[in-house]
Write a protein that holds these residues in place. Structure first.
Motif, PDB file in Angstrom:
ATOM      1  N   GLU A 182       0.830  -1.201   0.000  1.00  8.35           N
ATOM      2  CA  GLU A 182       0.000   0.000   0.000  1.00  8.35           C
ATOM      3  C   GLU A 182       0.870   1.258   0.000  1.00  8.35           C
ATOM      4  OE1 GLU A 182      -3.066   0.849  -0.218  1.00  8.35           O
ATOM      5  OE2 GLU A 182      -4.198  -1.001  -0.068  1.00  8.35           O
ATOM      6  N   SER A 183       1.953   1.239   0.765  1.00  6.09           N
ATOM      7  CA  SER A 183       2.817   2.422   0.808  1.00  6.09           C
ATOM      8  C   SER A 183       3.522   2.621  -0.534  1.00  6.09           C
ATOM      9  CB  SER A 183       3.842   2.290   1.936  1.00  6.09           C
ATOM     10  OG  SER A 183       4.684   1.162   1.734  1.00  6.09           O
ATOM     11  N   GLU A 184       3.896   1.547  -1.200  1.00  5.18           N
ATOM     12  CA  GLU A 184       4.528   1.695  -2.517  1.00  5.18           C
ATOM     13  C   GLU A 184       3.561   2.283  -3.528  1.00  5.18           C
ATOM     14  OE1 GLU A 184       8.019  -1.640  -3.006  1.00  5.18           O
ATOM     15  OE2 GLU A 184       5.953  -2.352  -3.010  1.00  5.18           O
ATOM     16  N   LEU A 185       2.297   1.953  -3.420  1.00  2.00           N
ATOM     17  CA  LEU A 185       1.322   2.508  -4.350  1.00  2.00           C
ATOM     18  C   LEU A 185       1.109   4.002  -4.142  1.00  2.00           C
ATOM     19  CD1 LEU A 185      -1.352  -0.338  -4.569  1.00  2.00           C
ATOM     20  CD2 LEU A 185       0.312   0.345  -6.302  1.00  2.00           C
ATOM     21  N   ASN A 186       1.650   4.557  -3.063  1.00  2.00           N
ATOM     22  CA  ASN A 186       1.628   6.007  -2.874  1.00  2.00           C
ATOM     23  C   ASN A 186       2.787   6.685  -3.588  1.00  2.00           C
ATOM     24  OD1 ASN A 186      -0.692   6.001  -1.248  1.00  2.00           O
ATOM     25  ND2 ASN A 186       0.509   5.505   0.577  1.00  2.00           N
ATOM     26  N   ASP A 187       3.732   5.886  -4.108  1.00  2.00           N
ATOM     27  CA  ASP A 187       4.815   6.401  -4.946  1.00  2.00           C
ATOM     28  C   ASP A 187       4.290   6.466  -6.373  1.00  2.00           C
ATOM     29  OD1 ASP A 187       7.033   6.038  -6.945  1.00  2.00           O
ATOM     30  OD2 ASP A 187       8.294   6.093  -5.160  1.00  2.00           O
ATOM     31  N   ARG A 188       4.383   7.638  -7.010  1.00  2.00           N
ATOM     32  CA  ARG A 188       3.736   7.823  -8.294  1.00  2.00           C
ATOM     33  C   ARG A 188       4.290   6.922  -9.387  1.00  2.00           C
ATOM     34  NH1 ARG A 188       0.543  11.948  -9.246  1.00  2.00           N
ATOM     35  NH2 ARG A 188      -0.104  10.534 -10.887  1.00  2.00           N
ATOM     36  N   GLU A 189       5.581   6.570  -9.326  1.00  2.00           N
ATOM     37  CA  GLU A 189       6.132   5.683 -10.350  1.00  2.00           C
ATOM     38  C   GLU A 189       5.539   4.279 -10.210  1.00  2.00           C
ATOM     39  OE1 GLU A 189       7.440   7.121 -12.601  1.00  2.00           O
ATOM     40  OE2 GLU A 189       8.835   8.681 -11.977  1.00  2.00           O
ATOM     41  N   PHE A 190       5.407   3.805  -8.979  1.00  2.00           N
ATOM     42  CA  PHE A 190       4.788   2.500  -8.758  1.00  2.00           C
ATOM     43  C   PHE A 190       3.302   2.536  -9.091  1.00  2.00           C
ATOM     44  CE2 PHE A 190       8.231   1.843  -5.341  1.00  2.00           C
ATOM     45  CZ  PHE A 190       9.080   1.225  -6.238  1.00  2.00           C
ATOM     46  N   GLU A 191       2.656   3.655  -8.763  1.00  2.00           N
ATOM     47  CA  GLU A 191       1.220   3.778  -9.023  1.00  2.00           C
ATOM     48  C   GLU A 191       0.925   3.723 -10.517  1.00  2.00           C
ATOM     49  OE1 GLU A 191      -2.515   6.716  -7.828  1.00  2.00           O
ATOM     50  OE2 GLU A 191      -0.482   7.510  -7.855  1.00  2.00           O
ATOM     51  N   LYS A 192       1.692   4.460 -11.320  1.00  2.00           N
ATOM     52  CA  LYS A 192       1.442   4.441 -12.760  1.00  2.00           C
ATOM     53  C   LYS A 192       1.769   3.075 -13.353  1.00  2.00           C
ATOM     54  CE  LYS A 192       4.529   7.666 -13.826  1.00  2.00           C
ATOM     55  NZ  LYS A 192       5.536   8.558 -14.512  1.00  2.00           N
ATOM     56  N   THR A 193       2.822   2.431 -12.824  1.00  2.00           N
ATOM     57  CA  THR A 193       3.173   1.099 -13.306  1.00  2.00           C
ATOM     58  C   THR A 193       2.057   0.110 -13.014  1.00  2.00           C
ATOM     59  OG1 THR A 193       5.548   1.515 -13.039  1.00  2.00           O
ATOM     60  CG2 THR A 193       4.837  -0.791 -13.095  1.00  2.00           C
ATOM     61  N   ALA A 194       1.544   0.129 -11.789  1.00  2.67           N
ATOM     62  CA  ALA A 194       0.462  -0.781 -11.418  1.00  2.67           C
ATOM     63  C   ALA A 194      -0.754  -0.572 -12.305  1.00  2.67           C
ATOM     64  CB  ALA A 194       0.091  -0.581  -9.951  1.00  2.67           C
ATOM     65  N   SER A 195      -1.081   0.678 -12.602  1.00  2.00           N
ATOM     66  CA  SER A 195      -2.267   0.985 -13.393  1.00  2.00           C
ATOM     67  C   SER A 195      -2.103   0.510 -14.834  1.00  2.00           C
ATOM     68  CB  SER A 195      -2.541   2.484 -13.351  1.00  2.00           C
ATOM     69  OG  SER A 195      -2.765   2.919 -12.029  1.00  2.00           O
ATOM     70  N   ILE A 196      -0.957   0.809 -15.454  1.00  2.00           N
ATOM     71  CA  ILE A 196      -0.758   0.440 -16.857  1.00  2.00           C
ATOM     72  C   ILE A 196      -0.573  -1.058 -17.022  1.00  2.00           C
ATOM     73  CG2 ILE A 196       0.889   0.637 -18.775  1.00  2.00           C
ATOM     74  CD1 ILE A 196       0.988   3.599 -18.301  1.00  2.00           C
ATOM     75  N   MET A 197       0.133  -1.705 -16.087  1.00  2.00           N
ATOM     76  CA  MET A 197       0.314  -3.152 -16.256  1.00  2.00           C
ATOM     77  C   MET A 197      -1.020  -3.884 -16.105  1.00  2.00           C
ATOM     78  SD  MET A 197       2.354  -4.293 -12.778  1.00  2.00           S
ATOM     79  CE  MET A 197       1.507  -4.668 -11.228  1.00  2.00           C
ATOM     80  N   LYS A 198      -1.908  -3.383 -15.253  1.00  2.00           N
ATOM     81  CA  LYS A 198      -3.224  -4.006 -15.125  1.00  2.00           C
ATOM     82  C   LYS A 198      -3.996  -3.890 -16.428  1.00  2.00           C
ATOM     83  CE  LYS A 198      -7.458  -3.934 -12.334  1.00  2.00           C
ATOM     84  NZ  LYS A 198      -7.478  -5.315 -11.821  1.00  2.00           N
TER      85      LYS A 198
END
Length: 520
Positions: free
Chosen positions: A323-339
């Motif tokens: 959850e804390s990593e998803l607050n990092d914008r680079e991880f957040e955008k990666t999670a969104s696009i890979m999904k």
């Protein structure tokens, strides 16, 4: 000639800190600011997007039979084209790829070693150079990485279980330093090669024409397939609006209401004034009535339940990113696009990451930023493993960096050479392929396409891609098609290509096919 740092920086910068005083002059464009980390990819304007759900091939409920035929007639997509998902990482600013991350060698391949001076230019002093110390060669991903590569460390942190089914290829190729004018981005060509998604063809984390930092080759651009921007979870969670009807009724009843409206509209079509003199206008009106309501019913049918829209509710993603990593914008955008891409909602996606213009007078800043990029790459590979689908992952940057041999012995510097200036001559790109059925097999044993001279400069005559970024993109298209066994159709798909005849293209093909045509 650019001014290099003469004073040693004592501490690495935070991964999101801006890069200042690099001898480039004042940043005046958005590209300058992205490359130096003055703004993130998320700082660009947002646009309305699309919906993501648990799995597109499992979530498709059929409309009633009479409307399914009209849905097909209207071109409403129920799923993507079934091609291998494709994600590229566009590292803005001129990241190091060759040597300290992916090993690059002479004409004989990755382990046809360069000179000690060449490896020093790539940031590797004598004891860390593979010609002096073979123990630094790591082939856990098939492709040879330096054992202390931050890309590798990040990938293995996120995707240790996927590693055995991964292989890769490196392409030494010059590109201009610190400029978005490199026609690097291969996304439109991947679309032309057959990749497509259920909801959109392409997606990227920037609102540029290419979806990333670098340009797309002019001849490849298809405006109707322009990437849809996504860089945050909130872009994902509220994309398909089914209105208030689903809230008033349950999803099944809401779909039935929308289907009834569609049928009523179709009956009205025949009552449209046949005296309209403009036949095209009449046909367009009929299509609007016929297709618009069917599409609304289809959206309600498939996406009326908003729960799967929440990336933070995807347990596979939460097993990869905290959850804390998803607050990092680079991880957040990666999670969104890979999904989006790996689940088939888009055929290909581009993740643009800023701050890779990191010749900052020490080594630690570059190590930290490369490590985070590696974690994002590993997350994509691991998510593909969990979903049981293949993935082609391509990594490139605008130019590269070089070292003058001065060592950073700090904990983050790790005893490596400081990055002291830009160097387009040391640039390279690479791609990794994940195959759920086993490690991809090399074609003709080619793990490296082209080579470097002993002094760690790209041999510009080694491949068409080595000194022409347009042809580097074409080489990526060819290898994407080859993974489907469709390289024989390359000249048909790209009649104006410049990769040569079939024999020449065979020498530019890294892997045997991993799927036949489409994914089932």
């Amino acid at each position: 000639m650019r001014r290099h740092f003469l004073n040693k920086r004592r501490q690495p910068l935070h991964p999101d800190a801006p890069l200042l005083n690099l001898g480039h002059g004042k940043p005046i464009s958005r590209r300058d600011m992205l490359g130096r980390g003055l703004i993130s990819g998320a700082a660009f304007s947002s646009i309305g997007l699309f919906g993501l759900f648990s799995h597109p091939r499992d979530a498709m409920a059929a409309l009633s039979n009479d409307l399914e035929a009209i849905k097909t007639e209207c071109g409403i997509k129920a799923e993507g084209a079934g091609k291998i998902p494709f994600i590229c990482f566009d590292l803005a600013g001129g990241a190091n790829i060759a040597g300290s991350n992916v090993l690059v060698g002479g004409q004989g391949g990755q382990e046809d070693f360069l000179t000690s001076g060449g490896y020093s230019k790539l940031g590797l002093p004598g004891g860390l150079a593979p010609n002096n110390n073979p123990s630094v060669i790591n082939r856990e991903l098939g492709l040879a990485f330096h054992s202390d590569s931050p890309f590798l460390r990040g990938i293995m942190e996120k995707a240790p279980a996927a590693a055995a089914n991964v292989n890769g290829c490196v392409i030494p190729a010059r590109s201009e330093n610190d400029t978005a004018n490199n026609p690097h981005n291969p996304m439109y060509g991947i679309f032309t090669a057959g990749a497509d998604g259920e909801l959109m063809s392409l997606t990227g984390s920037r609102s540029s024409l290419s979806g990333g930092n670098s340009m797309a080759p002019d001849g490849s651009i298809i405006t109707s397939a322009r990437p849809t921007k996504i860089d945050r979870i909130t872009d994902v969670s509220g994309l398909v609006d089914t209105g208030k009807l689903v809230g008033l009724l349950n999803q099944e009843d809401a779909t039935a209401v929308m289907e009834s409206i569609a049928r009523i509209s179709h009956r009205r079509i025949d009552q449209i004034d046949s005296g309209l003199t403009d036949s095209n206008r009449r046909a367009n009106l009929q299509d609007l009535l016929r297709c618009g309501y069917v599409e609304a019913a289809d959206i309600t049918d498939r996406y009326g339940d908003p729960t799967p829209l929440n990336v933070r509710a995807d347990m596979d993603i939460l097993s990869i990113f905290s959850e804390s990593e998803l607050n990092d914008r680079e991880f957040e955008k990666t999670a969104s696009i890979m999904k989006l891409v790996i689940n088939g909602y888009a055929g290909a996606g581009c993740i643009s990451m800023g701050g890779f213009d990191y010749h900052t007078g020490e080594r630690g800043t570059g190590e930290i930023r490369d490590l985070r990029a590696g974690r994002c790459m590993g997350a994509c590979l691991e998510y593909a493993r969990r979903k049981g689908v293949p993935l082609m992952l391509y990594v490139f940057s605008d130019g590269s960096v070089s070292s003058n041999g001065r060592i950073d012995d700090s904990p983050n510097g790790r005893g490596k050479g400081e990055w002291t200036g830009d160097s387009s001559a040391t640039a390279a790109s690479f791609f990794l392929v994940y195959n759920p059925n086993g490690r991809p097999t090399l074609h003709n044993g080619q793990q490296q396409l082209g080579w470097m001279r002993p002094d760690a400069s790209v041999e510009t005559a080694s491949t068409p891609a080595a000194n022409n970024v347009n042809l580097l993109a074409e080489t990526v298209w060819l290898n994407y098609m080859a993974l489907h066994g469709e390289q024989g159709q390359f000249a048909e798909k790209f009649p104006n290509h410049s990769l040569g005849n079939s024999t020449a293209m065979d020498r530019l093909t890294a892997f045997e096919p991993i799927v036949s045509g489409t994914i089932t």
